[in-house]
Design a protein around this motif. Structure first.
Motif, PDB file in Angstrom:
ATOM      1  N   ARG A 279      -7.565  -2.370  10.094  1.00 56.28           N
ATOM      2  CA  ARG A 279      -7.974  -2.488   8.693  1.00 56.28           C
ATOM      3  C   ARG A 279      -7.739  -3.896   8.160  1.00 56.28           C
ATOM      4  O   ARG A 279      -6.843  -4.605   8.616  1.00 56.28           O
ATOM      5  CB  ARG A 279      -7.222  -1.473   7.827  1.00 56.28           C
ATOM      6  N   GLY A 280      -8.557  -4.260   7.167  1.00 59.30           N
ATOM      7  CA  GLY A 280      -8.435  -5.585   6.581  1.00 59.30           C
ATOM      8  C   GLY A 280      -7.416  -5.691   5.467  1.00 59.30           C
ATOM      9  O   GLY A 280      -7.194  -6.771   4.918  1.00 59.30           O
ATOM     10  N   ASP A 281      -6.776  -4.564   5.133  1.00 62.81           N
ATOM     11  CA  ASP A 281      -5.767  -4.582   4.075  1.00 62.81           C
ATOM     12  C   ASP A 281      -4.431  -4.083   4.636  1.00 62.81           C
ATOM     13  O   ASP A 281      -4.281  -2.891   4.840  1.00 62.81           O
ATOM     14  CB  ASP A 281      -6.210  -3.721   2.880  1.00 62.81           C
ATOM     15  N   PRO A 282      -3.502  -4.920   4.951  1.00 62.82           N
ATOM     16  CA  PRO A 282      -3.479  -6.365   4.727  1.00 62.82           C
ATOM     17  C   PRO A 282      -4.129  -7.186   5.835  1.00 62.82           C
ATOM     18  O   PRO A 282      -4.312  -8.385   5.675  1.00 62.82           O
ATOM     19  CB  PRO A 282      -1.984  -6.666   4.660  1.00 62.82           C
ATOM     20  N   GLY A 283      -4.466  -6.577   6.981  1.00 63.42           N
ATOM     21  CA  GLY A 283      -5.050  -7.327   8.094  1.00 63.42           C
ATOM     22  C   GLY A 283      -4.004  -7.818   9.075  1.00 63.42           C
ATOM     23  O   GLY A 283      -2.811  -7.671   8.873  1.00 63.42           O
ATOM     24  N   TRP A 284      -4.518  -8.411  10.161  1.00 62.43           N
ATOM     25  CA  TRP A 284      -3.610  -8.937  11.201  1.00 62.43           C
ATOM     26  C   TRP A 284      -2.953 -10.218  10.698  1.00 62.43           C
ATOM     27  O   TRP A 284      -3.584 -11.009  10.011  1.00 62.43           O
ATOM     28  CB  TRP A 284      -4.403  -9.245  12.474  1.00 62.43           C
ATOM     29  N   PRO A 285      -1.674 -10.472  11.011  1.00 63.71           N
ATOM     30  CA  PRO A 285      -0.741  -9.635  11.775  1.00 63.71           C
ATOM     31  C   PRO A 285       0.066  -8.673  10.903  1.00 63.71           C
ATOM     32  O   PRO A 285       0.920  -7.952  11.416  1.00 63.71           O
ATOM     33  CB  PRO A 285       0.175 -10.675  12.413  1.00 63.71           C
ATOM     34  N   LYS A 286      -0.196  -8.652   9.591  1.00 63.69           N
ATOM     35  CA  LYS A 286       0.623  -7.829   8.702  1.00 63.69           C
ATOM     36  C   LYS A 286       0.424  -6.333   8.932  1.00 63.69           C
ATOM     37  O   LYS A 286       1.261  -5.531   8.499  1.00 63.69           O
ATOM     38  CB  LYS A 286       0.326  -8.189   7.252  1.00 63.69           C
ATOM     39  N   ASN A 287      -0.667  -5.945   9.605  1.00 67.19           N
ATOM     40  CA  ASN A 287      -0.853  -4.526   9.928  1.00 67.19           C
ATOM     41  C   ASN A 287       0.250  -3.994  10.828  1.00 67.19           C
ATOM     42  O   ASN A 287       0.486  -2.785  10.860  1.00 67.19           O
ATOM     43  CB  ASN A 287      -2.196  -4.317  10.645  1.00 67.19           C
ATOM     44  N   PHE A 288       0.909  -4.866  11.564  1.00 66.96           N
ATOM     45  CA  PHE A 288       1.834  -4.424  12.604  1.00 66.96           C
ATOM     46  C   PHE A 288       3.282  -4.486  12.134  1.00 66.96           C
ATOM     47  O   PHE A 288       4.143  -5.126  12.736  1.00 66.96           O
ATOM     48  CB  PHE A 288       1.614  -5.254  13.870  1.00 66.96           C
ATOM     49  N   THR A 289       3.508  -3.789  11.024  1.00 67.41           N
ATOM     50  CA  THR A 289       4.866  -3.585  10.522  1.00 67.41           C
ATOM     51  C   THR A 289       5.082  -2.082  10.352  1.00 67.41           C
ATOM     52  O   THR A 289       4.119  -1.317  10.208  1.00 67.41           O
ATOM     53  CB  THR A 289       5.101  -4.275   9.173  1.00 67.41           C
ATOM     54  N   ARG A 290       6.326  -1.675  10.358  1.00 66.17           N
ATOM     55  CA  ARG A 290       6.652  -0.254  10.206  1.00 66.17           C
ATOM     56  C   ARG A 290       6.075   0.307   8.914  1.00 66.17           C
ATOM     57  O   ARG A 290       5.506   1.404   8.902  1.00 66.17           O
ATOM     58  CB  ARG A 290       8.167  -0.094  10.240  1.00 66.17           C
ATOM     59  N   GLU A 291       6.182  -0.443   7.838  1.00 64.77           N
ATOM     60  CA  GLU A 291       5.729   0.040   6.541  1.00 64.77           C
ATOM     61  C   GLU A 291       4.217   0.222   6.504  1.00 64.77           C
ATOM     62  O   GLU A 291       3.713   1.213   5.964  1.00 64.77           O
ATOM     63  CB  GLU A 291       6.173  -0.931   5.441  1.00 64.77           C
ATOM     64  N   VAL A 292       3.474  -0.734   7.062  1.00 65.18           N
ATOM     65  CA  VAL A 292       2.018  -0.650   7.015  1.00 65.18           C
ATOM     66  C   VAL A 292       1.501   0.426   7.959  1.00 65.18           C
ATOM     67  O   VAL A 292       0.549   1.148   7.633  1.00 65.18           O
ATOM     68  CB  VAL A 292       1.387  -2.028   7.321  1.00 65.18           C
ATOM     69  N   VAL A 293       2.102   0.562   9.127  1.00 66.40           N
ATOM     70  CA  VAL A 293       1.702   1.629  10.041  1.00 66.40           C
ATOM     71  C   VAL A 293       1.869   2.995   9.363  1.00 66.40           C
ATOM     72  O   VAL A 293       1.006   3.877   9.465  1.00 66.40           O
ATOM     73  CB  VAL A 293       2.519   1.557  11.348  1.00 66.40           C
ATOM     74  N   ARG A 294       2.969   3.146   8.645  1.00 66.60           N
ATOM     75  CA  ARG A 294       3.204   4.401   7.917  1.00 66.60           C
ATOM     76  C   ARG A 294       2.152   4.590   6.816  1.00 66.60           C
ATOM     77  O   ARG A 294       1.584   5.677   6.672  1.00 66.60           O
ATOM     78  CB  ARG A 294       4.614   4.401   7.327  1.00 66.60           C
ATOM     79  N   LYS A 295       1.888   3.536   6.045  1.00 65.83           N
ATOM     80  CA  LYS A 295       0.926   3.656   4.956  1.00 65.83           C
ATOM     81  C   LYS A 295      -0.476   3.973   5.481  1.00 65.83           C
ATOM     82  O   LYS A 295      -1.177   4.841   4.942  1.00 65.83           O
ATOM     83  CB  LYS A 295       0.876   2.365   4.139  1.00 65.83           C
ATOM     84  N   HIS A 296      -0.889   3.300   6.538  1.00 67.72           N
ATOM     85  CA  HIS A 296      -2.229   3.543   7.077  1.00 67.72           C
ATOM     86  C   HIS A 296      -2.345   4.952   7.647  1.00 67.72           C
ATOM     87  O   HIS A 296      -3.404   5.579   7.550  1.00 67.72           O
ATOM     88  CB  HIS A 296      -2.564   2.488   8.126  1.00 67.72           C
ATOM     89  N   THR A 297      -1.271   5.453   8.228  1.00 62.18           N
ATOM     90  CA  THR A 297      -1.278   6.835   8.718  1.00 62.18           C
ATOM     91  C   THR A 297      -1.413   7.813   7.555  1.00 62.18           C
ATOM     92  O   THR A 297      -2.215   8.756   7.597  1.00 62.18           O
ATOM     93  CB  THR A 297       0.020   7.133   9.504  1.00 62.18           C
ATOM     94  N   GLU A 298      -0.642   7.595   6.501  1.00 63.26           N
ATOM     95  CA  GLU A 298      -0.706   8.493   5.340  1.00 63.26           C
ATOM     96  C   GLU A 298      -2.064   8.404   4.642  1.00 63.26           C
ATOM     97  O   GLU A 298      -2.578   9.409   4.145  1.00 63.26           O
ATOM     98  CB  GLU A 298       0.439   8.164   4.381  1.00 63.26           C
ATOM     99  N   ASP A 299      -2.669   7.223   4.630  1.00 63.53           N
ATOM    100  CA  ASP A 299      -4.004   7.075   4.055  1.00 63.53           C
ATOM    101  C   ASP A 299      -5.027   7.902   4.844  1.00 63.53           C
ATOM    102  O   ASP A 299      -5.908   8.548   4.263  1.00 63.53           O
ATOM    103  CB  ASP A 299      -4.434   5.611   4.045  1.00 63.53           C
ATOM    104  N   SER A 300      -4.918   7.881   6.168  1.00 61.18           N
ATOM    105  CA  SER A 300      -5.827   8.676   6.995  1.00 61.18           C
ATOM    106  C   SER A 300      -5.648  10.164   6.722  1.00 61.18           C
ATOM    107  O   SER A 300      -6.625  10.916   6.631  1.00 61.18           O
ATOM    108  CB  SER A 300      -5.591   8.380   8.485  1.00 61.18           C
ATOM    109  N   LEU A 301      -4.417  10.606   6.589  1.00 59.93           N
ATOM    110  CA  LEU A 301      -4.154  12.011   6.287  1.00 59.93           C
ATOM    111  C   LEU A 301      -4.813  12.421   4.973  1.00 59.93           C
ATOM    112  O   LEU A 301      -5.410  13.501   4.868  1.00 59.93           O
ATOM    113  CB  LEU A 301      -2.650  12.263   6.220  1.00 59.93           C
ATOM    114  N   LYS A 302      -4.734  11.547   3.974  1.00 59.55           N
ATOM    115  CA  LYS A 302      -5.340  11.865   2.670  1.00 59.55           C
ATOM    116  C   LYS A 302      -6.857  11.947   2.779  1.00 59.55           C
ATOM    117  O   LYS A 302      -7.481  12.864   2.234  1.00 59.55           O
ATOM    118  CB  LYS A 302      -4.938  10.811   1.641  1.00 59.55           C
ATOM    119  N   ARG A 303      -7.465  10.982   3.471  1.00 62.85           N
ATOM    120  CA  ARG A 303      -8.926  10.995   3.587  1.00 62.85           C
ATOM    121  C   ARG A 303      -9.409  12.213   4.367  1.00 62.85           C
ATOM    122  O   ARG A 303     -10.439  12.823   4.047  1.00 62.85           O
ATOM    123  CB  ARG A 303      -9.416   9.701   4.238  1.00 62.85           C
ATOM    124  N   LEU A 304      -8.688  12.569   5.415  1.00 61.74           N
ATOM    125  CA  LEU A 304      -9.053  13.723   6.232  1.00 61.74           C
ATOM    126  C   LEU A 304      -8.677  15.042   5.562  1.00 61.74           C
ATOM    127  O   LEU A 304      -9.208  16.096   5.938  1.00 61.74           O
ATOM    128  CB  LEU A 304      -8.386  13.625   7.605  1.00 61.74           C
TER     129      LEU A 304
END
Length: 329
Positions: free
Chosen positions: A87-112
């Motif tokens: 994803r472009g928010d926040p994008g590489w390399p900031k996507n690869f932090t514990r906090e962002v991985v968690r947020k992106h996972t929770e975002d997917s759960l909400k959309r699905l």
């Protein structure tokens, strides 16, 4: 539709799933109505494995699958796999932090609209980042919390795949595998079997080349990656036409046509070839309409191609194809 055990998860899934990149974007325009009709047709044909990613249409593909699941009340009958990391928010390399991985996972759960992902996969992230190991550790935390049931990675090259197979928590690998990309047979399949890692095959039709209907004059819309990424202008060239130059890919597909058994289409033949390998857990060909989804599903009931034809196809790959593949492999 035949089913296969999805690696160490023990789950049964349809051996032909549905890849939904097309429903999010990057393959020309697909309306919401056409996308939902495609999802319904795939399920009615026996498909129970749906693969998506948070970046497909910036969440559109996940949202459409969520709507389909709610309308049809099918959550308990299907296996939902998604991907994260691009994803472009926040994008590489900031996507690869514990906090962002968690947020992106929770975002997917909400959309699905679901409580837990059956599978989440790191989406072709830089190999040096993947090999840090902590990424899988963050997914293991989410697994313990019940937000995901299994995790793995979608990878480009076999060295990445082999590294993932050696990680105890890795349940699945998504790889490019088709008649034009046969390297996994000899470099990965045995390792995946030994480790119990499920193999998800993307691009089994090489972006449509192995459907056998394209010519060197075939044109694609401006918003179709087969136009804007033909030579790797936007992302890994291997994701488009299996890394082959388009005109060369068309010529190679034409050269394969005499090997297609009577009564089979070229697409059925290409999908059946992939299914003939026991190490494969599920294929995820894409579809832009119900007819394509139904056509893909039919390959499950076809007879295996037989040893003689497999020998000829392996020789064809080594002699005619391997030297022309571009991109990580």
């Amino acid at each position: 539709m035949n089913s296969r055990i999805f690696g160490k998860t023990g789950r049964l899934v349809s051996e032909i799933g549905l890849g939904t990149w097309q429903l999010g974007g990057g393959w020309g325009d697909v309306t919401d109505e056409a996308a939902l009709a495609t999802l319904r047709a795939a399920y009615e044909a026996g498909t129970t494995f749906f693969d998506t990613a948070d970046v497909y249409g910036d969440g559109r593909s996940e949202t459409l699958i969520g709507k389909f699941l709610r309308e049809a009340k099918l959550r308990d009958r299907v296996f939902v796999a998604t991907k994260l990391g691009r994803r472009g928010d926040p994008g590489w390399p900031k996507n690869f932090t514990r906090e962002v991985v968690r947020k992106h996972t929770e975002d997917s759960l909400k959309r699905l609209g679901i409580e837990a992902l059956d599978l989440t996969q790191f989406h072709c992230v830089p190999p040096e980042v993947l090999r840090r190991g902590e990424l899988f550790g963050w997914l293991a935390e989410l697994q313990r919390e019940g937000k995901i049931r299994a995790y793995g990675a979608s990878v480009e090259a076999m060295d990445e795949a082999l590294w993932c197979c050696a990680q105890p928590g890795c349940a699945a690998l998504q790889i490019i595998f088709n008649l034009f990309r046969q390297k996994p047979v000899h470099t990965l399949f045995d390792a995946a079997r030994r480790s119990g890692v499920a193999l998800i095959v993307r691009l089994p039709l090489a972006s449509g080349l192995l459907g056998g209907k394209m010519t060197a004059q075939t044109k694609f819309p401006a918003n179709d990656h087969r136009n804007f990424n033909r030579d790797g202008q936007q992302f890994n060239v291997g994701e488009t036409f299996a890394g082959l130059p388009f005109e060369k890919g068309v010529a190679l597909a034409d050269a394969l046509k005499p090997l297609v058994p009577a009564g089979m289409t070229m697409a059925e033949f290409s999908l059946r070839w992939c299914l003939d390998f026991e190490a494969v857990s599920v294929l995820i060909p894409g579809a832009r309409n119900p007819a394509q989804a139904l056509a893909n599903a039919r390959a499950s009931v076809l007879a295996p191609l037989g040893a003689d034809r497999h020998v000829k196809l392996a020789a064809f790959y080594e002699r005619e194809v391997a030297a022309h593949i571009r991109g990580p492999y």
